[in-house]
Enzyme design. Structure first.
Site, PDB file in Angstrom:
ATOM      1  N   ILE A  61     -30.939  -1.900  30.049  1.00 22.64           N
ATOM      2  CA  ILE A  61     -31.441  -0.513  30.127  1.00 22.64           C
ATOM      3  C   ILE A  61     -30.574   0.452  29.308  1.00 22.64           C
ATOM      4  CG2 ILE A  61     -32.637  -0.754  32.344  1.00 22.64           C
ATOM      5  CD1 ILE A  61     -30.219   0.776  33.616  1.00 22.64           C
ATOM      6  N   THR A 101     -23.879   0.562  33.422  1.00 20.89           N
ATOM      7  CA  THR A 101     -25.291   0.354  33.793  1.00 20.89           C
ATOM      8  C   THR A 101     -25.831   1.493  34.654  1.00 20.89           C
ATOM      9  OG1 THR A 101     -25.285  -2.048  33.587  1.00 20.89           O
ATOM     10  CG2 THR A 101     -26.821  -1.109  35.179  1.00 20.89           C
ATOM     11  N   GLU A 128     -25.433   5.305  50.451  1.00 22.47           N
ATOM     12  CA  GLU A 128     -23.974   5.310  50.282  1.00 22.47           C
ATOM     13  C   GLU A 128     -23.492   6.524  49.494  1.00 22.47           C
ATOM     14  OE1 GLU A 128     -22.237   1.453  49.475  1.00 22.47           O
ATOM     15  OE2 GLU A 128     -23.934   0.445  50.423  1.00 22.47           O
ATOM     16  N   LYS A 156     -23.692   5.634  41.624  1.00 23.95           N
ATOM     17  CA  LYS A 156     -25.074   5.936  42.037  1.00 23.95           C
ATOM     18  C   LYS A 156     -25.246   7.448  42.237  1.00 23.95           C
ATOM     19  CE  LYS A 156     -27.968   3.299  42.840  1.00 23.95           C
ATOM     20  NZ  LYS A 156     -28.993   2.661  41.956  1.00 23.95           N
ATOM     21  N   LYS A 191     -23.983 -10.613  49.294  1.00 27.05           N
ATOM     22  CA  LYS A 191     -24.194  -9.562  50.291  1.00 27.05           C
ATOM     23  C   LYS A 191     -24.104 -10.182  51.685  1.00 27.05           C
ATOM     24  CE  LYS A 191     -24.950  -6.525  47.068  1.00 27.05           C
ATOM     25  NZ  LYS A 191     -26.153  -6.471  46.316  1.00 27.05           N
ATOM     26  N   VAL A 208     -15.595 -12.020  58.345  1.00 23.72           N
ATOM     27  CA  VAL A 208     -15.931 -10.666  58.818  1.00 23.72           C
ATOM     28  C   VAL A 208     -14.785  -9.732  58.434  1.00 23.72           C
ATOM     29  CG1 VAL A 208     -16.240  -9.269  60.901  1.00 23.72           C
ATOM     30  CG2 VAL A 208     -17.391 -11.490  60.690  1.00 23.72           C
ATOM     31  N   PRO A 276     -10.953  -2.316  50.973  1.00 20.00           N
ATOM     32  CA  PRO A 276     -10.295  -1.013  50.822  1.00 20.00           C
ATOM     33  C   PRO A 276     -11.325   0.111  50.856  1.00 20.00           C
ATOM     34  CG  PRO A 276      -9.764  -2.489  48.974  1.00 20.00           C
ATOM     35  CD  PRO A 276     -10.811  -3.179  49.789  1.00 20.00           C
ATOM     36  N   GLY A 277     -11.016   1.162  51.630  1.00 19.27           N
ATOM     37  CA  GLY A 277     -11.917   2.326  51.683  1.00 19.27           C
ATOM     38  C   GLY A 277     -13.248   2.051  52.361  1.00 19.27           C
TER      39      GLY A 277
END
Ligand code: NAD
Ligand code: TYD
Length: 339
Positions: A61, A101, A128, A156, A191, A208, A276-277
């Site tokens: 793209i 991207t 998010e 995003k 994921k 986890v 992290p975060g």
């Protein structure tokens, strides 16, 4: 016939969207532009490859000439932009491709759309971009301030701002959709849900992160696709819609359901080093799309997760094809870094 350019249509949500449109709306012609990164998989669409209403084009793209040529050759009237780098963990280890991207690629599409004054540009975004909620806090509405925390969500958010700016400055007719975590068939096993299913099936530890009490609002991918269709066909330009399944679950609750369905022991759960975060909680208020466009999810999480687990059980070859490639190396690196 409506001519739509779908980008990233070989990925998880994009391929489910292409399947839905080609199966249910026979007056549409879809061009699928996809770079086929590690996350793109043409196997997801193999039964549609020869459909006369469908054309696949391998490409980026960010390639302005290619995008413009496609728009002109196929007289594209609408763009649905799914193409993205989509994984938070990868954005932490290597953020640059996310800017290339998600930001520059979106900009390329926007310029092509603006110059041709197309009927609609739908940007597939994420909840998010709103940041993180407290465990006992409220939900994200469309008016929640944008406050991204990871390189992924920052990229995003940047693209959402660009889309709005093109609407404000040049009158581009756009919509932005912000959905919660999707799950369902064809999700790449980096994921959480497919990763846990794949590991459990192979009697491997389920990693986890941290205390496992992070909360996500799970949305069945087919329900997400029906919502996007409603936005594309019924929404006023310039409107933003949150899309959520009303299914808040902690990660440990999700893992528990997966283990029970697969008949595997809880001893497979392994708490590993946290991300992290790590955003504590996401939760969507989907009132606007429900009341304005009449959309609603078709399944509860309890129904959708069973369909999903069963799909992976029936499609072990699909998983094996991915796991036997570069995935194993990626997984091992991520896993080792979390010990
Ligand atoms: P995915 O990673 O499964 O698929 C992304 C697709 O985009 C792949 O087919 C990939 O090959 C393609 N792609 C990547 N870079 C490209 C480029 N430069 N040019 C052309 N194609 C390119 O992602 P997904 O989970 O299907 O997510 C789709 C969209 O939905 C993304 O924009 C993502 O940010 C958004 N989203 C996803 C979720 C989720 O839970 N999966 C939640 C909220 C929002
Ligand atoms: P993920 O599927 O990566 O989506 P996102 O980060 O965009 O929400 O992760 C969902 C949740 O699961 C998130 O809280 C991180 C957690 N998680 C694990 O605990 N273990 C894992 O191996 C992965 C990939 C995620």
């Amino acid at each position: 016939m409506k001519k739509i350019l779908v980008t990233g249509g070989a990925g998880f949500i994009g391929s489910n969207f292409v399947q839905m449109v080609l199966s249910e709306y026979h007056d549409c012609f879809l061009v699928n532009l996809d770079k086929l990164t590690y996350a793109g998989n043409l196997e997801n669409l193999s039964s549609f490859a020869d459909n006369p209403n469908y054309k696949f084009i391998k490409g980026d793209i960010c390639d302005s000439k290619l995008v413009c040529d496609i728009m002109d050759e196929y007289k594209i009237e609408a763009i649905v932009n799914f193409a993205a780098e989509s994984h938070v963990d990868r954005s932490i280890t290597g953020p640059k491709i996310f800017i290339d991207t998600n930001v520059n690629g979106t900009l390329t599409l926007l310029e092509a759309a603006r110059d041709r004054d197309i009927e609609r540009f739908v940007q597939i975004s994420t909840d998010e971009v709103y940041g993180s909620l407290e465990l006992s806090g409220g939900q994200f509405t469309e008016d929640t301030p944008i406050s991204p925390n990871s390189p992924y969500s920052a990229s995003k958010a940047a693209s959402d701002h660009l889309v709005k700016a093109f609407g404000h400055t040049w009158g581009l007719k756009y919509n932005i959709t912000r959905c919660s975590n999707n799950y369902g068939q064809y999700q790449f096993p980096e994921k959480m849900i497919p990763l846990m299913i794949n590991n459990a099936l192979n009697d491997k530890e389920l990693p986890v992160y941290g205390d496992g009490l992070y909360v996500r609002d799970w949305l069945y991918v087919y329900d997400h696709c029906t919502a996007i269709w409603k936005v594309l066909t019924d929404a006023e330009p310039g409107q933003i819609y949150n899309i959520g399944g009303c299914n808040e679950k902690s990660n440990l609750e999700v893992v528990d359901i997966i283990l029970k369905r697969l008949g595997k022991p809880k001893s497979l759960i392994k708490h590993v080093k946290d991300r992290p975060g790590h955003d504590r909680r996401y939760a969507i208020d989907a009132t606007k799309i429900i009341t304005e466009l009449g959309w609603k999810p078709s399944v509860t999480f309890e129904q959708g997760i069973i369909k999903t687990i069963d799909w992976y059980l029936e499609n072990t070859k699909w998983l094996e094809n991915i796991v036997s490639g570069d995935y194993q190396k990626y997984y091992q690196q991520m896993y080792d870094a979390r010990q």
